[in-house]
Scaffold this motif. Structure first.
Motif, PDB file in Angstrom:
ATOM      1  N   GLU A   1      -5.140   2.439  18.688  1.00 49.59           N
ATOM      2  CA  GLU A   1      -5.372   3.665  19.445  1.00 49.59           C
ATOM      3  C   GLU A   1      -6.750   4.207  19.069  1.00 49.59           C
ATOM      4  O   GLU A   1      -7.328   3.802  18.049  1.00 49.59           O
ATOM      5  CB  GLU A   1      -4.283   4.689  19.099  1.00 49.59           C
ATOM      6  CG  GLU A   1      -2.899   4.227  19.526  1.00 49.59           C
ATOM      7  CD  GLU A   1      -1.827   5.258  19.194  1.00 49.59           C
ATOM      8  OE1 GLU A   1      -2.171   6.437  19.001  1.00 49.59           O
ATOM      9  OE2 GLU A   1      -0.663   4.880  19.141  1.00 49.59           O
ATOM     10  N   PRO A   2      -7.264   5.145  19.847  1.00 53.94           N
ATOM     11  CA  PRO A   2      -8.585   5.696  19.521  1.00 53.94           C
ATOM     12  C   PRO A   2      -8.626   6.352  18.131  1.00 53.94           C
ATOM     13  O   PRO A   2      -9.639   6.308  17.471  1.00 53.94           O
ATOM     14  CB  PRO A   2      -8.834   6.724  20.610  1.00 53.94           C
ATOM     15  CG  PRO A   2      -7.906   6.377  21.707  1.00 53.94           C
ATOM     16  CD  PRO A   2      -6.757   5.660  21.096  1.00 53.94           C
ATOM     17  N   LEU A   3      -7.528   6.931  17.711  1.00 47.50           N
ATOM     18  CA  LEU A   3      -7.495   7.573  16.399  1.00 47.50           C
ATOM     19  C   LEU A   3      -6.769   6.680  15.408  1.00 47.50           C
ATOM     20  O   LEU A   3      -5.712   6.140  15.704  1.00 47.50           O
ATOM     21  CB  LEU A   3      -6.769   8.928  16.480  1.00 47.50           C
ATOM     22  CG  LEU A   3      -7.398   9.969  17.402  1.00 47.50           C
ATOM     23  CD1 LEU A   3      -6.521  11.200  17.487  1.00 47.50           C
ATOM     24  CD2 LEU A   3      -8.786  10.347  16.904  1.00 47.50           C
ATOM     25  N   ALA A   4      -7.349   6.530  14.235  1.00 49.67           N
ATOM     26  CA  ALA A   4      -6.717   5.709  13.199  1.00 49.67           C
ATOM     27  C   ALA A   4      -5.543   6.470  12.601  1.00 49.67           C
ATOM     28  O   ALA A   4      -5.602   7.677  12.386  1.00 49.67           O
ATOM     29  CB  ALA A   4      -7.725   5.375  12.110  1.00 49.67           C
ATOM     30  N   ALA A   5      -4.479   5.770  12.375  1.00 44.48           N
ATOM     31  CA  ALA A   5      -3.301   6.379  11.756  1.00 44.48           C
ATOM     32  C   ALA A   5      -3.397   6.197  10.240  1.00 44.48           C
ATOM     33  O   ALA A   5      -4.122   5.351   9.742  1.00 44.48           O
ATOM     34  CB  ALA A   5      -2.037   5.710  12.282  1.00 44.48           C
ATOM     35  N   VAL A   6      -2.662   7.013   9.523  1.00 38.96           N
ATOM     36  CA  VAL A   6      -2.634   6.910   8.076  1.00 38.96           C
ATOM     37  C   VAL A   6      -1.197   6.653   7.650  1.00 38.96           C
ATOM     38  O   VAL A   6      -0.280   7.375   8.026  1.00 38.96           O
ATOM     39  CB  VAL A   6      -3.166   8.203   7.409  1.00 38.96           C
ATOM     40  CG1 VAL A   6      -3.048   8.113   5.902  1.00 38.96           C
ATOM     41  CG2 VAL A   6      -4.616   8.441   7.807  1.00 38.96           C
ATOM     42  N   GLY A   7      -0.997   5.592   6.887  1.00 42.80           N
ATOM     43  CA  GLY A   7       0.323   5.270   6.367  1.00 42.80           C
ATOM     44  C   GLY A   7       0.419   5.686   4.909  1.00 42.80           C
ATOM     45  O   GLY A   7      -0.583   5.982   4.267  1.00 42.80           O
ATOM     46  N   GLN A   8       1.618   5.691   4.392  1.00 34.79           N
ATOM     47  CA  GLN A   8       1.824   6.064   3.002  1.00 34.79           C
ATOM     48  C   GLN A   8       2.363   4.871   2.228  1.00 34.79           C
ATOM     49  O   GLN A   8       3.249   4.161   2.710  1.00 34.79           O
ATOM     50  CB  GLN A   8       2.811   7.229   2.898  1.00 34.79           C
ATOM     51  CG  GLN A   8       2.990   7.726   1.481  1.00 34.79           C
ATOM     52  CD  GLN A   8       3.968   8.874   1.399  1.00 34.79           C
ATOM     53  OE1 GLN A   8       5.097   8.767   1.852  1.00 34.79           O
ATOM     54  NE2 GLN A   8       3.528   9.980   0.833  1.00 34.79           N
ATOM     55  N   THR A   9       1.821   4.646   1.066  1.00 39.32           N
ATOM     56  CA  THR A   9       2.347   3.624   0.175  1.00 39.32           C
ATOM     57  C   THR A   9       3.036   4.328  -0.989  1.00 39.32           C
ATOM     58  O   THR A   9       2.581   5.369  -1.447  1.00 39.32           O
ATOM     59  CB  THR A   9       1.230   2.710  -0.374  1.00 39.32           C
ATOM     60  OG1 THR A   9       0.297   3.499  -1.112  1.00 39.32           O
ATOM     61  CG2 THR A   9       0.518   1.983   0.742  1.00 39.32           C
ATOM     62  N   VAL A  10       4.143   3.755  -1.423  1.00 38.19           N
ATOM     63  CA  VAL A  10       4.893   4.332  -2.542  1.00 38.19           C
ATOM     64  C   VAL A  10       5.159   3.211  -3.538  1.00 38.19           C
ATOM     65  O   VAL A  10       5.583   2.121  -3.151  1.00 38.19           O
ATOM     66  CB  VAL A  10       6.230   4.959  -2.076  1.00 38.19           C
ATOM     67  CG1 VAL A  10       6.951   5.623  -3.232  1.00 38.19           C
ATOM     68  CG2 VAL A  10       6.000   5.949  -0.944  1.00 38.19           C
ATOM     69  N   LYS A  11       4.887   3.480  -4.816  1.00 39.02           N
ATOM     70  CA  LYS A  11       5.160   2.530  -5.887  1.00 39.02           C
ATOM     71  C   LYS A  11       5.956   3.242  -6.966  1.00 39.02           C
ATOM     72  O   LYS A  11       5.805   4.440  -7.168  1.00 39.02           O
ATOM     73  CB  LYS A  11       3.868   2.040  -6.549  1.00 39.02           C
ATOM     74  CG  LYS A  11       3.042   1.106  -5.766  1.00 39.02           C
ATOM     75  CD  LYS A  11       1.875   0.665  -6.637  1.00 39.02           C
ATOM     76  CE  LYS A  11       0.809  -0.014  -5.827  1.00 39.02           C
ATOM     77  NZ  LYS A  11      -0.365  -0.313  -6.645  1.00 39.02           N
ATOM     78  N   VAL A  12       6.768   2.481  -7.663  1.00 41.25           N
ATOM     79  CA  VAL A  12       7.457   3.010  -8.827  1.00 41.25           C
ATOM     80  C   VAL A  12       7.017   2.178 -10.030  1.00 41.25           C
ATOM     81  O   VAL A  12       6.907   0.960  -9.947  1.00 41.25           O
ATOM     82  CB  VAL A  12       8.993   3.036  -8.657  1.00 41.25           C
ATOM     83  CG1 VAL A  12       9.572   1.656  -8.497  1.00 41.25           C
ATOM     84  CG2 VAL A  12       9.659   3.770  -9.807  1.00 41.25           C
ATOM     85  N   PHE A  13       6.713   2.860 -11.119  1.00 45.84           N
ATOM     86  CA  PHE A  13       6.316   2.223 -12.365  1.00 45.84           C
ATOM     87  C   PHE A  13       7.514   2.263 -13.309  1.00 45.84           C
ATOM     88  O   PHE A  13       8.084   3.344 -13.542  1.00 45.84           O
ATOM     89  CB  PHE A  13       5.142   2.970 -13.010  1.00 45.84           C
ATOM     90  CG  PHE A  13       3.874   2.890 -12.208  1.00 45.84           C
ATOM     91  CD1 PHE A  13       2.845   2.063 -12.611  1.00 45.84           C
ATOM     92  CD2 PHE A  13       3.702   3.641 -11.060  1.00 45.84           C
ATOM     93  CE1 PHE A  13       1.664   1.989 -11.871  1.00 45.84           C
ATOM     94  CE2 PHE A  13       2.539   3.582 -10.316  1.00 45.84           C
ATOM     95  CZ  PHE A  13       1.513   2.739 -10.726  1.00 45.84           C
ATOM     96  N   LEU A  14       7.910   1.099 -13.827  1.00 40.77           N
ATOM     97  CA  LEU A  14       9.077   0.978 -14.706  1.00 40.77           C
ATOM     98  C   LEU A  14       8.765   0.072 -15.892  1.00 40.77           C
ATOM     99  O   LEU A  14       7.790  -0.677 -15.877  1.00 40.77           O
ATOM    100  CB  LEU A  14      10.252   0.360 -13.941  1.00 40.77           C
ATOM    101  CG  LEU A  14      10.998   1.224 -12.947  1.00 40.77           C
ATOM    102  CD1 LEU A  14      11.840   0.364 -12.033  1.00 40.77           C
ATOM    103  CD2 LEU A  14      11.872   2.213 -13.672  1.00 40.77           C
ATOM    104  N   ASP A  15       9.660   0.102 -16.877  1.00 45.90           N
ATOM    105  CA  ASP A  15       9.593  -0.787 -18.025  1.00 45.90           C
ATOM    106  C   ASP A  15       9.640  -2.232 -17.531  1.00 45.90           C
ATOM    107  O   ASP A  15      10.460  -2.572 -16.679  1.00 45.90           O
ATOM    108  CB  ASP A  15      10.797  -0.493 -18.931  1.00 45.90           C
ATOM    109  CG  ASP A  15      10.760  -1.257 -20.230  1.00 45.90           C
ATOM    110  OD1 ASP A  15      10.517  -2.478 -20.208  1.00 45.90           O
ATOM    111  OD2 ASP A  15      10.995  -0.627 -21.270  1.00 45.90           O
TER     112      ASP A  15
END
Length: 118
Positions: free
Chosen positions: A58-72
């Motif tokens: 599309e003419p406008l760029a979309a923004v997605g979200q990344t989610v990470k979890v940090f664990l032992d």
């Protein structure tokens, strides 16, 4: 010498419970069903949010979200498991969305909101 693992874990203010589906066979009918089993509970973790620009055509760029979890790194996360994470007083359910990156002091697991068992 600084223990980087201990320093990193001092930032882990969130809590994680892992629930996996396990096969259970009924002894009378010999049918196999699935039940939820808690693998670990209330483990310290850190939830991290990031943004990722996406080209949607599309003419406008979309923004997605990344989610990470940090664990032992010693904790094993089976694919498809449900991670219940409490972050800043709010509890959400996530599932692993990619392969864990395992390091000596931690592991980083990409996650997405849990939408139900497959």
């Amino acid at each position: 010498m600084v223990d980087t693992g201990k320093a990193l874990r001092s930032l882990w203010e969130d809590r994680c419970t892992l629930i996996a589906r396990e096969a259970v066979t009924d002894p009378d009918t010999h049918l196999t069903g699935y039940c939820e089993a808690v693998r670990f509970k209330n483990e310290p973790c850190r939830l991290s949010f990031g943004t990722l620009p996406t080209a949607a055509g599309e003419p406008l760029a979309a923004v997605g979200q990344t989610v990470k979890v940090f664990l032992d790194p010693a904790l094993e996360i089976p694919p498809g498991s449900k991670l219940t994470i409490t972050h800043k007083g709010r509890t959400e359910e996530y599932t692993q969305s990619g392969k864990a990156a395992v390091y000596s002091a931690h592991q980083e697991i990409p996650v997405e909101l849990f939408g139900g068992w497959a």
